[in-house]
Design a protein around this motif. Sequence first.
Motif, short mmCIF file in Angstrom:
data_model
loop_
_atom_site.label_atom_id
_atom_site.label_comp_id
_atom_site.label_asym_id
_atom_site.label_seq_id
_atom_site.Cartn_x
_atom_site.Cartn_y
_atom_site.Cartn_z
N SER A 62 44.07 21.62 -19.75
CA SER A 62 42.74 21.02 -19.60
C SER A 62 41.73 21.87 -20.36
N ASP A 63 40.64 21.25 -20.76
CA ASP A 63 39.58 22.00 -21.42
C ASP A 63 39.08 23.13 -20.52
N ALA A 64 39.04 22.88 -19.21
CA ALA A 64 38.57 23.91 -18.27
C ALA A 64 39.49 25.13 -18.28
N VAL A 65 40.80 24.90 -18.31
CA VAL A 65 41.75 26.01 -18.35
C VAL A 65 41.58 26.79 -19.66
N LEU A 66 41.50 26.07 -20.77
CA LEU A 66 41.33 26.75 -22.05
C LEU A 66 40.00 27.50 -22.12
N GLU A 67 38.95 26.91 -21.59
CA GLU A 67 37.66 27.59 -21.59
C GLU A 67 37.75 28.90 -20.82
N SER A 68 38.36 28.86 -19.66
CA SER A 68 38.52 30.07 -18.85
C SER A 68 39.33 31.12 -19.59
N ARG A 69 40.40 30.71 -20.21
CA ARG A 69 41.27 31.65 -20.93
C ARG A 69 40.57 32.23 -22.15
#
Length: 141
Positions: A29-36
């Motif tokens: 998800s974009d949220a997971v990638l943003e966090s990473r």
Amino acid sequence: MPFEFKIIEKSKIKEVIPLVQKLTEHKFSDAVLESRFLEMANQNYECAVIYNDDKLIGVSGLWFCTRHYSGRSVEIDHVFIDDGYRNRGLGKQFLNWIYKYIKDKGFESIELNTYVQNHPSHKFYFNEGFKILGYHFVKTL
């Protein structure tokens, strides 16, 4: 077309997510990638990008480290150029810019991983002088 190669500012790191999403069949998800990416930006990581005017069209992560077998080394990661800009020599120009950038920072080697099924990348990296040193294994915990 004027291409600009540069290191993206940490505050703009989220802008690379749409390109990174195109890189692999395994989607996060974009949220997971943003966090990473926000976490990566606070480590020994920089992100090189290519702009065509104001449009982001290429990306490569740069992980800086020292390795016992290669000295001061940079691992390039998630290298991707948008489909409409491929087969124009842009990948070679991008890597030449990266080589100079990391050499100017005092690093002496560069390495990478590429997906086994990504045969066009293998040919490209062989042509760039890369050699296969080993296998990359991953285990999810």
